[in-house]
Design an enzyme around this catalytic site. Structure first.
Site, short mmCIF file in Angstrom:
data_model
loop_
_atom_site.label_atom_id
_atom_site.label_comp_id
_atom_site.label_asym_id
_atom_site.label_seq_id
_atom_site.Cartn_x
_atom_site.Cartn_y
_atom_site.Cartn_z
CE LYS A 25 11.36 6.49 7.87
NZ LYS A 25 11.29 5.50 6.80
CE1 TYR B 55 8.63 7.19 10.11
CE2 TYR B 55 9.18 9.52 10.03
CZ TYR B 55 8.73 8.37 9.40
OH TYR B 55 8.40 8.40 8.07
CG ASN C 21 8.00 2.00 1.02
OD1 ASN C 21 7.86 3.22 0.98
ND2 ASN C 21 6.98 1.17 1.31
NE ARG D 152 -0.66 1.00 4.78
CZ ARG D 152 -1.10 0.96 6.03
NH1 ARG D 152 -2.17 0.24 6.31
NH2 ARG D 152 -0.50 1.61 6.99
CB ALA E 138 16.55 8.06 16.17
P1 NAI Z 1 2.03 3.06 5.02
O1 NAI Z 1 1.83 2.87 6.47
O2 NAI Z 1 0.87 3.50 4.18
O3 NAI Z 1 2.68 1.76 4.36
C1 NAI Z 1 3.75 1.10 4.97
C2 NAI Z 1 3.75 -0.35 4.52
O4 NAI Z 1 4.86 -1.02 5.17
C3 NAI Z 1 2.47 -1.10 4.91
O5 NAI Z 1 1.99 -1.87 3.81
C4 NAI Z 1 2.92 -1.99 6.06
O6 NAI Z 1 2.19 -3.20 6.18
C5 NAI Z 1 4.37 -2.25 5.67
N1 NAI Z 1 5.18 -2.68 6.84
C6 NAI Z 1 5.17 -2.13 8.08
N2 NAI Z 1 5.99 -2.82 8.89
C7 NAI Z 1 6.53 -3.82 8.16
C8 NAI Z 1 7.43 -4.87 8.46
N3 NAI Z 1 7.95 -5.03 9.68
N4 NAI Z 1 7.79 -5.72 7.46
C9 NAI Z 1 7.26 -5.59 6.21
N5 NAI Z 1 6.38 -4.62 5.88
C10 NAI Z 1 6.02 -3.74 6.84
O7 NAI Z 1 3.24 4.13 4.89
P2 NAI Z 1 3.64 5.14 3.73
O8 NAI Z 1 3.14 6.48 4.07
O9 NAI Z 1 3.36 4.55 2.40
O10 NAI Z 1 5.22 5.20 3.99
C11 NAI Z 1 6.16 4.40 3.28
C12 NAI Z 1 7.56 4.83 3.72
O11 NAI Z 1 7.73 6.23 3.48
C13 NAI Z 1 7.80 4.61 5.22
O12 NAI Z 1 9.13 4.18 5.42
C14 NAI Z 1 7.61 5.99 5.79
O13 NAI Z 1 8.33 6.17 6.97
C15 NAI Z 1 8.16 6.85 4.66
N6 NAI Z 1 7.70 8.23 4.69
C16 NAI Z 1 6.36 8.52 4.59
C17 NAI Z 1 5.95 9.85 4.64
C18 NAI Z 1 4.52 10.23 4.54
O14 NAI Z 1 4.23 11.44 4.68
N7 NAI Z 1 3.59 9.32 4.28
C19 NAI Z 1 6.92 10.95 4.81
C20 NAI Z 1 8.28 10.52 4.88
C21 NAI Z 1 8.64 9.22 4.83
#
Ligand code: NAI
Length: 248
Positions: free
Chosen positions: A163, A159, A94, A16, A161
């Site tokens: 990143k 978070y 990701n 997702r 730390a």
């Molecule tokens: P999201 O929460 O929508 O998706 C994250 C996905 O990672 C989910 O499908 C989840 O099941 C999976 N996941 C979580 N823990 C896991 C694990 N232990 N093993 C395997 N899969 C796992 O998050 P989003 O917003 O798509 O973020 C993606 C990346 O971008 C993350 O690393 C987040 O920190 C980073 N990010 C997001 C920002 C935002 O504004 N949405 C801003 C800056 C960075």
């Protein structure tokens, strides 16, 4: 001939949000895609169907349930992907979680959980994929960091730390593997509209009002940058802000 017709990209957290968009974009470009996430195998087909993957090539998309924080699971999963799929040459770290709270309120568990997934998870994947990259004489790694890791963010010590740790990991991996034609770069997204940020509306987020481009980012904005870094041959060790100008 499609650009990545005999290559596989592994996208963690690819079911997702930003990860799904990266998977979709690389699949459209002809790469086979191995999605790693936490959902049970029986629930994955529906999520993948909802991604509306389209490609004109013969590339495939497969799902692997795996917790990136688990060293042995990631090792087994990468070995399985290498057996099942065309040659593994690209990795997008990701998968990420938040467990927010002010330092005085944050539990040890909250801190450890976030570091384990966001930082150790990337280490696990890079370590296990590196053998494949060396065997295939090419590796392109993109780590999804965050502007929180560059500037800090109150309520996100764990978070931020994790990143910031990814930035050090990225630069070290870039140096260690440069001679093997393996590059490693990071993207620092700003405020992107996904499930992770759904509780922070653009209106009540003071940062959103300061975005020079005047809108929150979309997952597609990050996918565009990820594809660029995955295709670049002479860029390594950089942290690319994709934040609508927020960090200027
Ligand atoms: P999201 O929460 O929508 O998706 C994250 C996905 O990672 C989910 O499908 C989840 O099941 C999976 N996941 C979580 N823990 C896991 C694990 N232990 N093993 C395997 N899969 C796992 O998050 P989003 O917003 O798509 O973020 C993606 C990346 O971008 C993350 O690393 C987040 O920190 C980073 N990010 C997001 C920002 C935002 O504004 N949405 C801003 C800056 C960075």
């Amino acid at each position: 001939m499609e650009r990545y017709s005999d290559e596989t990209v592994i996208v963690t957290g690819g079911l997702r949000g930003i990860g799904a968009e990266i998977a979709k974009r690389l699949y459209s470009a002809g790469a086979s895609v191995a999605i790693i996430d936490m959902a049970d195998e029986e629930n994955a087909p529906e999520a993948i169907e909802n991604m509306h993957l389209t490609s004109e090539g013969g590339n495939v998309c497969r799902y692997y349930k795996c917790n990136v924080a688990d060293f042995e699971q990631t090792k087994r999963t990468v070995t399985q992907i290498a057996k099942d799929m065309p040659k593994v040459t690209m990795l997008v770290n990701n998968a990420g979680i938040t467990r927010d709270g002010l330092v005085m309120m944050m539990s040890e568990q909250q801190f450890d959980d976030v570091i384990s997934v966001n930082l150790k998870g990337a280490f696990n994947m890079i370590k296990h994929c590196s053998r494949q990259f060396i065997k295939n004489k090419c590796g392109r790694i993109v780590n999804i960091s965050s502007v929180s890791g560059l500037s800090g963010n109150a309520g996100q010590a764990n978070y931020s730390a994790s990143k910031a740790g990814l930035v050090g990991l990225t630069k070290t991996v870039a140096r260690e593997f440069a001679a093997k034609n393996i590059t490693c770069n990071a993207i620092a997204p700003g405020f992107i509209a996904t499930d992770m940020t759904k509780d922070i509306s653009a209106e009540n987020n003071p940062l959103a009002a300061q975005i020079p481009l005047g809108r929150p980012g979309e997952p597609a904005d990050i996918a565009q940058a990820a594809e660029f870094l995955l295709s670049a041959s002479y860029i390594t060790g950089v942290v690319l802000r994709v934040d609508g100008g927020l960090g200027m």
